[in-house]
Each structure stands twice: as C-alpha cells, then as structure tokens.
Scaffold this active site. Structure first.
Site, mmCIF file in Angstrom:
data_model
loop_
_atom_site.group_PDB
_atom_site.id
_atom_site.type_symbol
_atom_site.label_atom_id
_atom_site.label_comp_id
_atom_site.label_asym_id
_atom_site.label_seq_id
_atom_site.Cartn_x
_atom_site.Cartn_y
_atom_site.Cartn_z
ATOM 1 N N HIS A 1 0.858 -1.189 0.000
ATOM 2 C CA HIS A 1 0.000 0.000 0.000
ATOM 3 C C HIS A 1 0.894 1.238 0.000
ATOM 4 C CE1 HIS A 1 -2.727 3.077 1.516
ATOM 5 N NE2 HIS A 1 -3.703 2.313 1.080
ATOM 6 N N ASP B 1 -11.300 1.076 -0.788
ATOM 7 C CA ASP B 1 -10.391 2.016 -0.133
ATOM 8 C C ASP B 1 -11.117 2.786 0.961
ATOM 9 O OD1 ASP B 1 -7.933 3.037 0.462
ATOM 10 O OD2 ASP B 1 -7.618 4.072 -1.435
HETATM 11 C C1 1WB Z 1 -5.907 9.134 1.530
HETATM 12 C C2 1WB Z 1 -5.956 7.906 0.927
HETATM 13 C C3 1WB Z 1 -5.211 9.303 2.709
HETATM 14 C C4 1WB Z 1 -5.334 6.831 1.520
HETATM 15 C C5 1WB Z 1 -4.578 8.202 3.295
HETATM 16 O O1 1WB Z 1 -3.942 8.426 4.443
HETATM 17 C C6 1WB Z 1 -4.653 6.983 2.684
HETATM 18 C C7 1WB Z 1 -6.571 10.265 0.910
HETATM 19 C C8 1WB Z 1 -3.205 7.413 5.045
HETATM 20 O O2 1WB Z 1 -7.433 10.039 0.047
HETATM 21 O O3 1WB Z 1 -6.259 11.400 1.259
HETATM 22 C C9 1WB Z 1 -5.383 5.504 0.883
HETATM 23 O O4 1WB Z 1 -5.244 4.514 1.588
HETATM 24 O O5 1WB Z 1 -5.569 5.405 -0.313
HETATM 25 MN MN MN Z 2 -5.830 2.714 0.711
#
Ligand code: 1WB
Ligand code: MN
Length: 340
Positions: free
Chosen positions: A179, A302
């Site tokens: 990830h 997600d």
């Molecule tokens: C976001 C997406 C932020 C993910 C994250 O923080 C993670 C976002 C840890 O959309 O800002 C993710 O897992 O795709």
């Molecule tokens: Mn994610």
C-alpha cells in the site's frame, strides 16, 4: 442490473487507538517525512493540514462500517492497518504495535467471520521479529496475508536485509499488499507541492517505484512464488509494462541492470495482482482485465478514504463478462487471501 455476485473489498483501512496515539506523537514532533501532512491532518487535526475527517471511520469497524456494507451489499471487507502502519516508529514500538493490531484484527474477525478478513501488519524495522510475527499472524491468528506500506525509513524490499520477510511470505503463501505511503526521502522533493504528496500522485509514484525496483533487482528469481498485490489500478505499472520490459532488457544488455531469468512483463504476470481501489474508471478496468487477465484484478473500495456507493456502482456497471466480473468482485480475493 442488480447483481448477486459475492463482493469482497480488499483495501479497507482501519486503525486502533494505540497506533493513532503514537501517530499523534509523530504529528507533533518536528520532521520532514512526506507522510507528515496527512499524519498531522488525520491524527492531530492540525490547522493548515486540512483537518482530515478520517479517524472516526478508521477506528470504527463494527458500527457504521458494517451498516454501510449491509446497505450496499458488500459481503466482506479485507481489513488492513492504515498507512503508514507501524513503519514510522522505532523498532520496539513498531513490533509491539504490530502484534497488538494483529490481535485486535483477529478478534474482530472472530466476531464477524463472514464479514471481515484481515491482512497482518509487521515491522520491517526488525526483520527477524517481523518474520516471527508474520508466522504467528497467519498460522495462529489465521490472518489472510500481509500489508506493507511501501518503503521503511526510505528503504525498499529489494534490500537484502528484508529478504527474510520475502522468504517468510513465500513460505506462508501470504500475499503482500504493498500500500502507498508518502514517498521516500530520495523521491519526495517535487511531490511536496500542490497536494501532490499523497493519493493524487505521490502514492502511485512511490509504490510504482517499489514494484519496478523489486522486478528489476531480480529478487523474483530467488522467491518465484512470492505474491505481491498493488492497488489503485496497479499504480499504472501495467500501463507502462511494455516499455519497462523493453528498456530493462536494454539495461541488462549494457550492464546497468542485473540479469534476470524472466522479463519484467513475465514477473508482473507471475508475481503480481492489482486492485481497483480508488480508480473508478471503466476504461482503466477494461484495459487491466484485458492486459493481465481477469484472474489478476481484484475489487477494492479504499474505505474510509473513498465512498462505498460509487465503488459498488462502478463494478455493477463494469464492461466485463459476468464470469470475469465475479472473479474481480470476489472470487480472486477468496483465492489469493485464503478466504473460505
Ligand atoms: C488518503 C488515501 C489518505 C489513503 C490516506 O492516508 C490513505 C486520501 C493514510 O485520500 O487522502 C489511501 O489509503 O488510499
Ligand atoms: Mn488505501
């Protein structure tokens, strides 16, 4: 058209208060990691970082999340400790919190075995202890694979110090889901402006770089059965794979890259699967399934970073044959992550 296909979403994030507290300490300390804008926004609600409202959704598993799954017919979420996992902590803290997070995850799954599965966290900072935790997580806790949030202190899995982790994952048949997190120190510079550090662009650059490093290093000759999963529609690696393959063979010829038994395209086909997380583009999905085969693409939401409703609507309307849709929506996840 309503569909009865089994829906297993495989990149679904959670956290636990103990990890959130430790990340809040990181948020309050000085530093220049490219994860800090998000860590400060999510775990410390610091003004100027957007006060990102994700923490409640990360900490909740059996409340709103389960209701939303019911509402949209999501059979199962495969949960993983959210980025950056334990990878910003010192080794002892990271090992302790990985163990705690895996225990909590196993408890939730034991209460809802049909609704949740989980990927185990480990601390690459201490590779030998990581291997012990990986074994415990899959053999004793019956977790379903592993989550890794890309680099650890700016180092990547092709570094021989991490090979015991790869050896363990291969032996356990535990797929490692790589990830994203903020880009490593050597990569982060130009990604820091205009909000490019995270999901908009930096995340894909970081994980794509990680995946190409792994293939070009030749490590899949040593670990031929190692399975790697990358999200966000393959972080575009398979879009570039023809060129990666062509240019790598040239680099091998002139001695700039190690000789490998297989081509880059062959490693990607043999050792990788991708997920749709956060990319609801029918043309990108159609390309992925045609390029990689329907056995190599898995659905993901997600959660809680992306809403459930459009992720389900996207798959329901996807331009795929029904048998292929069944694979992407759930059958591939069941096979790769050992879900009954
Ligand atoms: C976001 C997406 C932020 C993910 C994250 O923080 C993670 C976002 C840890 O959309 O800002 C993710 O897992 O795709
Ligand atoms: Mn994610």
């Amino acid at each position: 058209m309503a569909t009865q296909l089994r829906k297993i979403a495989v990149e679904e994030a959670f956290s636990i208060p103990e990890v959130a507290r430790e990340l809040q300490k990181i948020a309050r300390a000085p530093g220049d990691s490219s994860d800090l804008p998000l860590v400060r926004g999510i775990y410390d609600a610091q003004p100027g970082y957007g006060d990102m409202k994700f923490l409640e959704g990360l900490l909740d598993i059996e409340g709103k999340r389960l209701k939303e799954m019911d509402q949209y017919g999501v059979d199962m979420q495969v949960l993983s400790l959210t980025a950056p996992g334990v990878q910003m902590f010192d080794a002892d803290t990271a090992c302790d919190l990985a163990t705690l997070a895996n225990d909590r995850l196993a408890e939730v799954i034991s209460r809802h075995p049909k609704r949740f599965a989980g990927l185990a966290t480990f601390a690459p900072q201490a590779p030998r202890r990581a291997v012990k935790e990986m074994e415990r997580a899959m053999q004793r806790l019956k977790l379903n694979g592993f989550i890794l949030n890309s680099h650890t202190h700016s180092e990547y899995l092709d570094d021989p110090k991490y090979w015991p982790i790869l050896e363990a994952a291969e032996a356990l048949d535990g797929c490692i889901y790589i990830h994203p997190r903020g880009a490593s120190d050597g990569l982060k510079g130009p990604l820091r402006d205009y909000g490019m550090d995270s999901a908009m662009w930096g995340y894909g650059v970081e994980v794509g770089t990680h995946a190409v490093r792994m293939m070009a290093s030749g490590l899949f000759d040593r670990f031929p059965k190692l399975k790697i999963c990358i999200g966000h529609m393959g972080e575009a690696v398979h879009f570039w794979i023809w060129r990666i393959t062509f240019m790598n063979s040239r680099a091998q010829r002139i001695g700039r890259a190690p000789k490998t038994q297989l081509s880059m395209a062959e490693y990607f086909a043999r050792n990788f699967v991708i997920t749709t997380s956060g990319v609801e583009d029918p043309l990108a999905l159609e390309y992925s399934v045609r390029k990689l085969g329907a056995d190599h693409v898995l659905w993901a939401i997600d959660y809680p970073y992306q809403p459930t409703a459009p992720a389900v609507a996207f798959m329901d309307a996807a331009p795929l044959a029904e048998a292929d849709k069944a694979k992407v929506y759930g059958e591939n996840a069941a096979r790769i992550f050992h879900i009954a």
